[in-house]
Design an enzyme around this catalytic site. Structure first.
Site, short mmCIF file in Angstrom:
data_model
loop_
_atom_site.label_atom_id
_atom_site.label_comp_id
_atom_site.label_asym_id
_atom_site.label_seq_id
_atom_site.Cartn_x
_atom_site.Cartn_y
_atom_site.Cartn_z
N GLY A 71 0.44 -42.12 35.30
CA GLY A 71 1.48 -43.01 35.81
C GLY A 71 1.31 -44.44 35.32
O GLY A 71 2.29 -45.10 34.95
N ASN A 151 4.18 -46.62 47.42
CA ASN A 151 3.02 -45.76 47.66
C ASN A 151 2.30 -46.08 48.96
O ASN A 151 1.58 -45.25 49.48
CB ASN A 151 2.05 -45.86 46.48
CG ASN A 151 1.80 -47.28 46.04
OD1 ASN A 151 2.73 -48.01 45.69
ND2 ASN A 151 0.55 -47.69 46.07
N GLN A 179 5.57 -41.83 43.10
CA GLN A 179 5.42 -41.27 44.46
C GLN A 179 6.54 -40.30 44.83
O GLN A 179 6.36 -39.48 45.73
CB GLN A 179 5.38 -42.39 45.49
CG GLN A 179 4.06 -43.13 45.56
CD GLN A 179 2.92 -42.30 46.10
OE1 GLN A 179 3.11 -41.42 46.94
NE2 GLN A 179 1.72 -42.55 45.61
N ALA A 200 1.50 -36.41 37.03
CA ALA A 200 1.35 -35.02 37.48
C ALA A 200 0.48 -34.89 38.73
O ALA A 200 0.75 -34.06 39.60
CB ALA A 200 0.75 -34.18 36.35
N HIS A 201 -0.55 -35.73 38.84
CA HIS A 201 -1.50 -35.53 39.96
C HIS A 201 -0.95 -35.94 41.31
O HIS A 201 -1.59 -35.73 42.33
CB HIS A 201 -2.84 -36.23 39.67
CG HIS A 201 -2.83 -37.72 39.84
ND1 HIS A 201 -3.39 -38.33 40.93
CD2 HIS A 201 -2.35 -38.72 39.06
CE1 HIS A 201 -3.27 -39.66 40.80
NE2 HIS A 201 -2.64 -39.90 39.67
N THR A 237 -3.37 -36.83 19.67
CA THR A 237 -3.28 -35.39 19.90
C THR A 237 -2.99 -35.13 21.38
O THR A 237 -3.64 -35.70 22.25
CB THR A 237 -4.58 -34.69 19.48
OG1 THR A 237 -4.82 -35.00 18.10
CG2 THR A 237 -4.48 -33.19 19.66
N CYS A 325 -6.56 -47.89 45.15
CA CYS A 325 -7.17 -48.76 44.14
C CYS A 325 -7.72 -50.04 44.75
O CYS A 325 -8.67 -50.60 44.27
CB CYS A 325 -6.15 -49.11 43.07
SG CYS A 325 -4.86 -47.90 42.89
C1 LIG Z 1 -0.50 -43.37 41.67
C2 LIG Z 1 0.54 -44.36 41.29
C3 LIG Z 1 0.55 -44.97 40.02
C4 LIG Z 1 -0.55 -44.77 39.02
O1 LIG Z 1 -0.58 -43.49 38.53
P1 LIG Z 1 -1.92 -42.98 37.78
O2 LIG Z 1 -1.59 -41.59 37.35
O3 LIG Z 1 -3.01 -43.02 38.78
O4 LIG Z 1 -2.16 -43.89 36.63
C5 LIG Z 1 1.58 -45.83 39.72
N1 LIG Z 1 2.57 -46.08 40.60
C6 LIG Z 1 2.59 -45.53 41.82
C7 LIG Z 1 3.72 -45.83 42.74
C8 LIG Z 1 1.58 -44.66 42.20
O5 LIG Z 1 1.61 -44.12 43.42
#
Ligand SMILES: *Cc1c(COP(=O)(O)O)cnc(C)c1O
Length: 426
Positions: A71, A151, A179, A200-201, A237, A325
């Site tokens: 993200g 978030n 989110q 994705a996570h 890649t 974070c």
């Molecule tokens: C988690 C998050 C990100 C960052 O995504 P990462 O995959 O951890 O780099 C950015 N914006 C929002 C709103 C998020 O919740």
């Protein structure tokens, strides 16, 4: 001990179906998707399938999807890429005070390159006023970047309205939808955005892989240069296994979205109602209805959020204060600050985010545990008077003297209590 994971906004577990689908691309199907031999071709085929699935989740065309390393990279690519393309033509960007740091810090870094930055305020619910966007637009504005769903407090912004305003003056519209993708119905055409970030996570895929949607016809500079992968929009890649996992996660999220959203919304509202009704001096942060189906963010007055988290953790409950974070720092959440919430109250805020694995029993377990933890911490707090009087916020003549001074200047607080309070707060 029962373990309840309520931090899905920080990250979600990889679904077994996703993991299964990834394994071959970490083992026998290891080919480089750019190679012309059969090893390469089978990797390429699955990459294309993942692109179709990811695009379908947000109503996009496959060629409008650029896979990224998550993200944050998608946000950086959208903002820096558009800024580089605008260089010498337009020099102004608009964002909001409640963005994720991946947006906020990236936008602010443009100042050193001579760009003008407008950071819009939000109201008490964390909502951006589209009228403020309109009032800030100039003919030199190259981008408006406002997140879809926050978030920390879960507030969902009127992106469609804001995108229309951006387009009136020829600016690009970017939204950080990390989110909301996989959790809310998202259609890039309905939203009217040019660029959209996802990871994705946050929807049961693997970490370290995401995507930037780039509307057909929109030209922005690449962030990473080198090989010609991703139609020259992102060199390197491809993370084949990760991308395959993202595709499967996207397909599953899409198939289950309506049911899961309804299920999580019910759990969310049960948790909110239960916490607010059983614990006095509490307040819901964010909009009551225009919010993510899985977000519960509540302020517990006279309690230190970090102490709450430690006590919840001891009871097997994983929650968060501020964003993942920034926890660990003593700075109050920039999101709650922007919403006009005082330092003291912001420090007593805890986010619980529900997910696919959350059950009604989990919610009831939390509802059973939380009132006792809050009461225990309050009984140790020098700023909490059991008679219901206090020295915080507008109930106090000098609220700034109350809590953050390490307790030392808290009225009527014995020095020993202040010291142990300081310990509890780390
Ligand atoms: C988690 C998050 C990100 C960052 O995504 P990462 O995959 O951890 O780099 C950015 N914006 C929002 C709103 C998020 O919740």
């Amino acid at each position: 001990m029962r373990r309840v994971y309520l931090d899905h906004a920080a990250t979600t577990p990889v679904r077994p179906e996703v993991f299964e689908a990834m394994i071959p691309y970490l083992t026998e199907r290891f080919g480089n998707p750019s190679s012309i031999h059969s090893f390469g071709r089978e990797a390429r085929m699955e990459l294309d399938r993942a692109r179709e699935r990811t695009a379908a989740l947000i109503g996009a065309q496959p060629e409008e999807i650029v896979f990224t390393g998550g993200g944050s990279e998608a946000d950086n690519h959208a903002i820096r890429g558009a800024a580089m393309t605008a260089l010498g033509k337009r020099n102004h960007i608009i964002t909001s005070a409640i963005e994720h740091h991946a947006v906020l810090d990236t936008v602010n870094s443009l100042k050193a390159l001579g760009f003008d930055v407008t950071v819009l305020p939000v109201n008490g619910y964390g909502l951006v006023d589209p009228a403020d966007v309109r009032a800030s637009m100039t003919d030199r504005t190259f981008m408006v970047s406002i997140m879809h769903a926050n978030n920390e407090v879960g507030t969902v912004q009127p992106i469609r309205e804001i995108a229309a305003i951006a387009h009136e003056r020829g600016a690009l519209m970017h939204t950080d939808a990390v989110q909301s993708v996989g959790h809310l119905d998202i259609d890039v055409n309905e939203l009217g955005v040019d660029l959209l970030s996802m990871a994705a996570h946050k929807f049961y895929g693997p970490k370290g892989v995401g995507a930037l949607y780039i509307r057909k016809g929109v030209r922005i500079s690449p962030l990473i240069t080198g090989g010609g992968q991703e139609r020259k929009r992102r060199a390197g890649t491809e993370n084949t296994a990760g991308i395959v996992g993202m595709g499967v996660a996207a397909e599953l999220a899409m198939a289950e979205l309506d049911l899961e959203r309804a299920r999580e919304t019910a759990l969310r509202d049960r948790l909110i109602a239960g916490l607010l009704s059983t614990i006095p001096h509490t307040m819901l942060n964010g909009h009551p209805t225009m919010r993510l189906p899985n977000n519960v963010n509540i302020s517990y007055m006279y309690v230190e959020g970090e102490s709450l988290l430690l006590n919840l953790d001891m009871a097997g409950i994983a929650a968060s204060s501020g964003s993942a974070c920034t926890s660990g720092s003593l700075e109050p959440s920039h999101v709650l600050m922007a919403m006009g919430i005082s330092h003291e109250v912001a420090h007593g805020s805890v986010r619980m985010s529900i997910g696919r694995g959350t059950t009604e029993e989990d919610v009831d377990y939390v509802l059973g545990v939380m009132p006792r933890i809050v009461e225990k911490l309050r009984s140790m707090s020098p700023t909490y008077d059991k008679k219901g009087e206090c020295c915080i916020k507008d109930l106090c003549a000098n609220p700034q003297d109350c809590m953050r001074a390490g307790g030392a200047s808290a009225p009527n607080a014995p020095a020993s209590v202040s010291a142990s309070m300081g310990q509890a707060m780390r």
